[in-house]
Design a protein around this motif. Structure first.
Motif, PDB file in Angstrom:
ATOM      1  N   GLU A   1      22.679 -24.773 -40.308  1.00 13.53           N
ATOM      2  CA  GLU A   1      23.068 -24.054 -39.101  1.00 13.53           C
ATOM      3  C   GLU A   1      23.289 -22.588 -39.451  1.00 13.53           C
ATOM      4  O   GLU A   1      23.984 -22.263 -40.415  1.00 13.53           O
ATOM      5  CB  GLU A   1      24.318 -24.657 -38.492  1.00 13.53           C
ATOM      6  CG  GLU A   1      24.119 -26.073 -37.973  1.00 13.53           C
ATOM      7  CD  GLU A   1      25.325 -26.581 -37.198  1.00 13.53           C
ATOM      8  OE1 GLU A   1      26.144 -25.746 -36.768  1.00 13.53           O
ATOM      9  OE2 GLU A   1      25.430 -27.816 -37.013  1.00 13.53           O
ATOM     10  N   ALA A   2      22.706 -21.712 -38.640  1.00 11.19           N
ATOM     11  CA  ALA A   2      22.813 -20.278 -38.911  1.00 11.19           C
ATOM     12  C   ALA A   2      24.074 -19.685 -38.322  1.00 11.19           C
ATOM     13  O   ALA A   2      24.344 -18.508 -38.546  1.00 11.19           O
ATOM     14  CB  ALA A   2      21.584 -19.556 -38.367  1.00 11.19           C
ATOM     15  N   GLY A   3      24.823 -20.463 -37.588  1.00  9.08           N
ATOM     16  CA  GLY A   3      26.071 -19.941 -37.056  1.00  9.08           C
ATOM     17  C   GLY A   3      26.295 -20.343 -35.623  1.00  9.08           C
ATOM     18  O   GLY A   3      25.373 -20.759 -34.927  1.00  9.08           O
ATOM     19  N   PRO A   4      27.537 -20.220 -35.203  1.00 12.17           N
ATOM     20  CA  PRO A   4      27.889 -20.605 -33.844  1.00 12.17           C
ATOM     21  C   PRO A   4      27.339 -19.568 -32.863  1.00 12.17           C
ATOM     22  O   PRO A   4      26.892 -18.488 -33.272  1.00 12.17           O
ATOM     23  CB  PRO A   4      29.422 -20.598 -33.867  1.00 12.17           C
ATOM     24  CG  PRO A   4      29.757 -19.578 -34.904  1.00 12.17           C
ATOM     25  CD  PRO A   4      28.678 -19.701 -35.954  1.00 12.17           C
ATOM     26  N   PRO A   5      27.397 -19.860 -31.570  1.00 13.94           N
ATOM     27  CA  PRO A   5      27.949 -21.103 -31.036  1.00 13.94           C
ATOM     28  C   PRO A   5      26.879 -22.184 -30.847  1.00 13.94           C
ATOM     29  O   PRO A   5      25.699 -21.877 -30.822  1.00 13.94           O
ATOM     30  CB  PRO A   5      28.497 -20.658 -29.676  1.00 13.94           C
ATOM     31  CG  PRO A   5      27.556 -19.587 -29.253  1.00 13.94           C
ATOM     32  CD  PRO A   5      27.152 -18.868 -30.525  1.00 13.94           C
ATOM     33  N   THR A   6      27.344 -23.432 -30.755  1.00 12.00           N
ATOM     34  CA  THR A   6      26.492 -24.542 -30.364  1.00 12.00           C
ATOM     35  C   THR A   6      26.676 -24.738 -28.862  1.00 12.00           C
ATOM     36  O   THR A   6      27.794 -24.917 -28.398  1.00 12.00           O
ATOM     37  CB  THR A   6      26.876 -25.826 -31.119  1.00 12.00           C
ATOM     38  OG1 THR A   6      26.732 -25.600 -32.521  1.00 12.00           O
ATOM     39  CG2 THR A   6      25.991 -26.988 -30.696  1.00 12.00           C
ATOM     40  N   LEU A   7      25.583 -24.698 -28.130  1.00  9.03           N
ATOM     41  CA  LEU A   7      25.653 -24.695 -26.670  1.00  9.03           C
ATOM     42  C   LEU A   7      24.905 -25.876 -26.071  1.00  9.03           C
ATOM     43  O   LEU A   7      23.858 -26.290 -26.589  1.00  9.03           O
ATOM     44  CB  LEU A   7      25.074 -23.394 -26.122  1.00  9.03           C
ATOM     45  CG  LEU A   7      25.749 -22.098 -26.596  1.00  9.03           C
ATOM     46  CD1 LEU A   7      24.941 -20.888 -26.149  1.00  9.03           C
ATOM     47  CD2 LEU A   7      27.167 -22.023 -26.047  1.00  9.03           C
ATOM     48  N   ALA A   8      25.434 -26.411 -24.989  1.00 12.36           N
ATOM     49  CA  ALA A   8      24.773 -27.505 -24.283  1.00 12.36           C
ATOM     50  C   ALA A   8      23.588 -26.983 -23.490  1.00 12.36           C
ATOM     51  O   ALA A   8      23.655 -25.911 -22.885  1.00 12.36           O
ATOM     52  CB  ALA A   8      25.761 -28.210 -23.353  1.00 12.36           C
ATOM     53  N   SER A   9      22.490 -27.728 -23.499  1.00 16.29           N
ATOM     54  CA  SER A   9      21.328 -27.347 -22.704  1.00 16.29           C
ATOM     55  C   SER A   9      21.562 -27.708 -21.248  1.00 16.29           C
ATOM     56  O   SER A   9      22.437 -28.517 -20.916  1.00 16.29           O
ATOM     57  CB  SER A   9      20.079 -28.073 -23.210  1.00 16.29           C
ATOM     58  OG  SER A   9      20.162 -29.464 -22.911  1.00 16.29           O
TER      59      SER A   9
ATOM     60  N   SER B   1      11.004 -25.625 -21.813  1.00 24.89           N
ATOM     61  CA  SER B   1      11.568 -25.030 -20.602  1.00 24.89           C
ATOM     62  C   SER B   1      12.800 -24.191 -20.916  1.00 24.89           C
ATOM     63  O   SER B   1      13.115 -23.240 -20.197  1.00 24.89           O
ATOM     64  CB  SER B   1      11.924 -26.119 -19.588  1.00 24.89           C
ATOM     65  OG  SER B   1      12.850 -27.043 -20.151  1.00 24.89           O
ATOM     66  N   GLU B   2      13.524 -24.541 -21.975  1.00 18.15           N
ATOM     67  CA  GLU B   2      14.663 -23.752 -22.444  1.00 18.15           C
ATOM     68  C   GLU B   2      14.411 -23.377 -23.899  1.00 18.15           C
ATOM     69  O   GLU B   2      14.139 -24.237 -24.724  1.00 18.15           O
ATOM     70  CB  GLU B   2      15.967 -24.550 -22.344  1.00 18.15           C
ATOM     71  CG  GLU B   2      16.449 -24.816 -20.936  1.00 18.15           C
ATOM     72  CD  GLU B   2      17.783 -25.545 -20.943  1.00 18.15           C
ATOM     73  OE1 GLU B   2      18.826 -24.862 -20.963  1.00 18.15           O
ATOM     74  OE2 GLU B   2      17.774 -26.790 -20.951  1.00 18.15           O
ATOM     75  N   ASP B   3      14.523 -22.085 -24.183  1.00 13.36           N
ATOM     76  CA  ASP B   3      14.283 -21.642 -25.547  1.00 13.36           C
ATOM     77  C   ASP B   3      15.270 -20.520 -25.882  1.00 13.36           C
ATOM     78  O   ASP B   3      16.373 -20.466 -25.346  1.00 13.36           O
ATOM     79  CB  ASP B   3      12.824 -21.214 -25.707  1.00 13.36           C
ATOM     80  CG  ASP B   3      12.357 -21.241 -27.159  1.00 13.36           C
ATOM     81  OD1 ASP B   3      12.609 -22.239 -27.853  1.00 13.36           O
ATOM     82  OD2 ASP B   3      11.743 -20.264 -27.600  1.00 13.36           O
TER      83      ASP B   3
ATOM     84  N   ASP C   1      21.374 -15.623 -23.820  1.00 16.29           N
ATOM     85  CA  ASP C   1      22.127 -15.307 -22.603  1.00 16.29           C
ATOM     86  C   ASP C   1      23.475 -16.003 -22.591  1.00 16.29           C
ATOM     87  O   ASP C   1      24.503 -15.406 -22.235  1.00 16.29           O
ATOM     88  CB  ASP C   1      21.322 -15.702 -21.364  1.00 16.29           C
ATOM     89  CG  ASP C   1      20.086 -14.838 -21.165  1.00 16.29           C
ATOM     90  OD1 ASP C   1      20.019 -13.758 -21.781  1.00 16.29           O
ATOM     91  OD2 ASP C   1      19.190 -15.258 -20.413  1.00 16.29           O
ATOM     92  N   ALA C   2      23.485 -17.285 -22.991  1.00 17.60           N
ATOM     93  CA  ALA C   2      24.731 -18.058 -22.950  1.00 17.60           C
ATOM     94  C   ALA C   2      25.677 -17.664 -24.079  1.00 17.60           C
ATOM     95  O   ALA C   2      26.902 -17.644 -23.896  1.00 17.60           O
ATOM     96  CB  ALA C   2      24.424 -19.550 -23.021  1.00 17.60           C
TER      97      ALA C   2
ATOM     98  N   ILE D   1      19.355  -9.139 -30.720  1.00 10.42           N
ATOM     99  CA  ILE D   1      18.185  -9.986 -30.917  1.00 10.42           C
ATOM    100  C   ILE D   1      17.119  -9.599 -29.909  1.00 10.42           C
ATOM    101  O   ILE D   1      17.386  -9.524 -28.710  1.00 10.42           O
ATOM    102  CB  ILE D   1      18.528 -11.479 -30.748  1.00 10.42           C
ATOM    103  CG1 ILE D   1      19.618 -11.906 -31.740  1.00 10.42           C
ATOM    104  CG2 ILE D   1      17.285 -12.333 -30.952  1.00 10.42           C
ATOM    105  CD1 ILE D   1      19.994 -13.362 -31.621  1.00 10.42           C
ATOM    106  N   ASP D   2      15.903  -9.365 -30.400  1.00 14.94           N
ATOM    107  CA  ASP D   2      14.772  -9.097 -29.520  1.00 14.94           C
ATOM    108  C   ASP D   2      14.062 -10.426 -29.265  1.00 14.94           C
ATOM    109  O   ASP D   2      13.279 -10.890 -30.096  1.00 14.94           O
ATOM    110  CB  ASP D   2      13.827  -8.082 -30.152  1.00 14.94           C
ATOM    111  CG  ASP D   2      12.692  -7.686 -29.211  1.00 14.94           C
ATOM    112  OD1 ASP D   2      12.611  -8.256 -28.108  1.00 14.94           O
ATOM    113  OD2 ASP D   2      11.897  -6.808 -29.586  1.00 14.94           O
ATOM    114  N   ALA D   3      14.316 -11.019 -28.119  1.00 15.83           N
ATOM    115  CA  ALA D   3      13.768 -12.344 -27.826  1.00 15.83           C
ATOM    116  C   ALA D   3      12.276 -12.311 -27.549  1.00 15.83           C
ATOM    117  O   ALA D   3      11.640 -13.366 -27.467  1.00 15.83           O
ATOM    118  CB  ALA D   3      14.498 -12.951 -26.630  1.00 15.83           C
ATOM    119  N   ALA D   4      11.702 -11.130 -27.387  1.00 13.17           N
ATOM    120  CA  ALA D   4      10.275 -11.049 -27.084  1.00 13.17           C
ATOM    121  C   ALA D   4       9.402 -11.162 -28.328  1.00 13.17           C
ATOM    122  O   ALA D   4       8.214 -11.460 -28.230  1.00 13.17           O
ATOM    123  CB  ALA D   4       9.968  -9.739 -26.362  1.00 13.17           C
ATOM    124  N   ASN D   5       9.986 -10.922 -29.496  1.00 19.05           N
ATOM    125  CA  ASN D   5       9.203 -10.925 -30.725  1.00 19.05           C
ATOM    126  C   ASN D   5       9.387 -12.222 -31.503  1.00 19.05           C
ATOM    127  O   ASN D   5      10.295 -13.008 -31.238  1.00 19.05           O
ATOM    128  CB  ASN D   5       9.604  -9.733 -31.609  1.00 19.05           C
ATOM    129  CG  ASN D   5       9.223  -8.408 -30.980  1.00 19.05           C
ATOM    130  OD1 ASN D   5       8.197  -8.306 -30.304  1.00 19.05           O
ATOM    131  ND2 ASN D   5      10.054  -7.401 -31.186  1.00 19.05           N
TER     132      ASN D   5
END
Length: 314
Positions: free
Chosen positions: A258-266, A200-202, A208-209, A215-219
């Protein structure tokens, strides 16, 4: 005068098909063929003289009559299940039945079950990871663990922990993304994103956050489980969206970095959903208390401070 009831096997087919909105999923749940479910429901419709489902090329849906009838049939099966559970000494030694997602089971639950078994060696646990809706108490489950943004009305929900998102990949793949500036910056445009199309979250939620551009999120590569996404990332196929704590073991072992920040809460969290009358079996109370205790160290979100337990019947 005895009550005249429709054929009970056909009612079971109808209840499962109505709950799933699918003959195929009902058949899988009941260990029969879709044809058997379809024929059983046709026979039920003929016996009742009404149409319960609309059959369309893309699937089935309940008619208004079928939806109304389903509420009565579901309640009747629930009453039978509850009455059976309340029989003296009924299957007192049966396993604790738990439903959860496969990645959660393999990466978080199973590594901890040895601790539960050490404390309660005579209590057995049955884990079901099929992707299906669980109906309490009809399906016989005691608990379900679900990822959700909020509790659902009608059942008792206890928050376990939320996820935190961070991009992850193999160390070798990370080197291919460095932009050559010497400060460790990444060229996100080079990245192949590994998507979990059932989540449900990807990636789009993280992009966005995080406000990361380029980044092309469609590919990218698409898989159907979080487990496969992590495995693909470890093989150097791209960037996966790491979900802590499920990805913690891979980060600790070095299989992923880890590829880098940020780490975000779902936005969602894992919740323990309990069937009614859990308190009637001491081993269920122990298991629920143990599971909540194991999960407590992972939830540091503000929601956990005031929303640890939610009973939406109250």
């Amino acid at each position: 005068m005895p009550l005249r009831l429709p054929p009970l096997p056909a009612l079971r087919f109808f209840e499962a098909a109505g709950r799933h909105q699918s003959f195929k999923l009902a058949a899988a749940e009941l260990n029969v063929t879709p044809s058997a479910v379809s024929h059983g429901i046709v026979g039920l419709e003929q016996a009742l003289g009404v149409e319960l489902f609309v059959r369309e090329p893309r699937g089935i849906s309940l008619t208004a009559t079928g939806a109304d009838y389903l509420s009565y049939v579901s309640e009747a099966f629930s009453l039978i299940a509850i009455g059976t559970q309340r029989l003296p000494n009924h299957r007192a030694d049966r396993p604790i039945a738990l439903s959860c997602a496969p990645t959660f089971a393999s990466r978080w639950l199973l590594p901890r079950l040895a601790g539960f078994r050490a404390r309660w060696p005579n209590v057995n646990v049955s884990v079901d990871t099929s992707h299906r809706q669980v109906g309490f108490p009809v399906d016989g489950f005691d608990f379900a663990i679900r990822l959700s943004r909020a509790p659902v009305a009608g059942t008792a929900w206890t928050r376990l922990f939320g996820e935190r998102f961070v991009p992850v990949c193999s160390a070798a793949y990370l080197d291919t993304l460095r932009d050559g500036s010497g400060d460790g910056s990444l060229d996100w445009r080079r990245a192949t994103l590994i998507h979990v199309h059932t989540a449900s979250e990807d990636w789009q939620s993280w992009i966005d956050a995080a406000g990361v551009e380029g980044i092309d999120a469609a590919n990218g590569l698409r898989v159907d489980t979080i487990q496969l996404a992590f495995e693909a990332a470890a093989m150097g196929l791209g960037l996966a969206l790491g979900r802590k704590p499920l990805v913690d073991a891979d980060l600790s072992s070095g299989a992923l970095v880890e590829a880098g920040p940020p780490t975000l809460a779902s936005a969602g969290a894992y919740w323990l959903v309990s069937a009614e009358n859990v308190e009637r079996r001491p081993e269920l109370v122990d298991f629920r208390r143990w599971l909540i205790g194991e999960s407590g160290q992972f939830d540091t979100s503000p929601e956990a401070a005031h929303a640890s337990t939610h009973d939406s019947n109250s």
